[in-house]
Design a protein around this motif. Structure first.
Motif, PDB file in Angstrom:
ATOM      1  N   ARG A 112       0.705  -1.249   0.093  1.00 51.79           N
ATOM      2  CA  ARG A 112       0.016   0.042   0.084  1.00 51.79           C
ATOM      3  C   ARG A 112       1.008   1.157  -0.053  1.00 51.79           C
ATOM      4  O   ARG A 112       1.773   1.564   0.784  1.00 51.79           O
ATOM      5  N   LEU A 113       0.486   2.068  -1.046  1.00 53.62           N
ATOM      6  CA  LEU A 113       1.444   3.122  -1.207  1.00 53.62           C
ATOM      7  C   LEU A 113       0.831   4.626  -1.161  1.00 53.62           C
ATOM      8  O   LEU A 113      -0.624   4.400  -1.628  1.00 53.62           O
ATOM      9  N   THR A 114       1.008   5.475  -0.235  1.00 54.46           N
ATOM     10  CA  THR A 114       0.148   6.898  -0.178  1.00 54.46           C
ATOM     11  C   THR A 114       0.904   8.028  -0.856  1.00 54.46           C
ATOM     12  O   THR A 114       2.386   7.829  -0.519  1.00 54.46           O
ATOM     13  N   PHE A 115       0.481   8.711  -1.403  1.00 55.85           N
ATOM     14  CA  PHE A 115       1.059   9.708  -2.298  1.00 55.85           C
ATOM     15  C   PHE A 115       0.720  11.204  -1.726  1.00 55.85           C
ATOM     16  O   PHE A 115      -0.696  11.275  -1.489  1.00 55.85           O
ATOM     17  N   ALA A 116       1.280  12.128  -2.020  1.00 51.26           N
ATOM     18  CA  ALA A 116       0.625  13.403  -1.561  1.00 51.26           C
ATOM     19  C   ALA A 116       0.050  14.185  -2.749  1.00 51.26           C
ATOM     20  O   ALA A 116       0.777  14.424  -3.877  1.00 51.26           O
ATOM     21  N   ILE A 117      -1.184  14.376  -2.656  1.00 48.47           N
ATOM     22  CA  ILE A 117      -2.052  14.870  -3.701  1.00 48.47           C
ATOM     23  C   ILE A 117      -1.410  16.017  -4.604  1.00 48.47           C
ATOM     24  O   ILE A 117      -1.389  16.092  -5.734  1.00 48.47           O
ATOM     25  N   GLN A 118      -0.786  16.929  -3.823  1.00 46.98           N
ATOM     26  CA  GLN A 118      -0.393  17.873  -4.462  1.00 46.98           C
ATOM     27  C   GLN A 118       0.994  17.812  -5.349  1.00 46.98           C
ATOM     28  O   GLN A 118       1.131  18.436  -6.201  1.00 46.98           O
ATOM     29  N   SER A 119       1.485  16.723  -5.173  1.00 51.52           N
ATOM     30  CA  SER A 119       2.809  16.411  -5.748  1.00 51.52           C
ATOM     31  C   SER A 119       2.452  15.528  -6.855  1.00 51.52           C
ATOM     32  O   SER A 119       3.377  15.257  -7.840  1.00 51.52           O
ATOM     33  N   THR A 120       1.086  14.966  -7.197  1.00 47.88           N
ATOM     34  CA  THR A 120       0.896  14.073  -8.346  1.00 47.88           C
ATOM     35  C   THR A 120       0.575  14.763  -9.525  1.00 47.88           C
ATOM     36  O   THR A 120       0.696  14.175 -10.841  1.00 47.88           O
ATOM     37  N   GLY A 121       0.416  16.301  -9.730  1.00 54.05           N
ATOM     38  CA  GLY A 121       0.329  16.934 -10.906  1.00 54.05           C
ATOM     39  C   GLY A 121      -1.062  16.726 -11.431  1.00 54.05           C
ATOM     40  O   GLY A 121      -1.405  16.973 -12.669  1.00 54.05           O
ATOM     41  N   ILE A 122      -2.020  16.119 -10.651  1.00 57.69           N
ATOM     42  CA  ILE A 122      -3.151  15.556 -11.306  1.00 57.69           C
ATOM     43  C   ILE A 122      -4.290  16.692 -11.210  1.00 57.69           C
ATOM     44  O   ILE A 122      -4.493  17.318  -9.895  1.00 57.69           O
TER      45      ILE A 122
END
Length: 76
Positions: A35-45
């Motif tokens: 399970r990986l968690t990502f910072a939304i702001q870093s995704t460029g989405i």
């Protein structure tokens, strides 16, 4: 066999590194899941995006790539 620290996730799949990595059985099948968690702001989405991608490597250095459709919520 995914090398978690090689994984990137975002609009084209190269943007964000995981900020949290856990291994646990999340679906109750008796096997550990990554399970990986990502910072939304870093995704460029951006708001309204409909497709995201993930890239990385296995522990034997094979390239992995995946994509799926999404629906963004909470957009202003």
């Amino acid at each position: 066999t995914v090398a978690a620290l090689t994984v990137r996730f975002g609009l084209i799949g190269t943007e964000a590194a995981p900020v949290r990595v856990t291994v646990e059985d999340v679906n109750g099948d008796g096997r550990d899941d990554l399970r990986l968690t990502f910072a939304i702001q870093s995704t460029g989405i951006p708001c309204g995006a409909t497709l995201v991608s993930l890239t990385g490597q296995t522990t034997s250095e094979q390239t992995i790539h995946g994509s799926d459709t999404i629906m963004t919520t909470g957009c202003n």
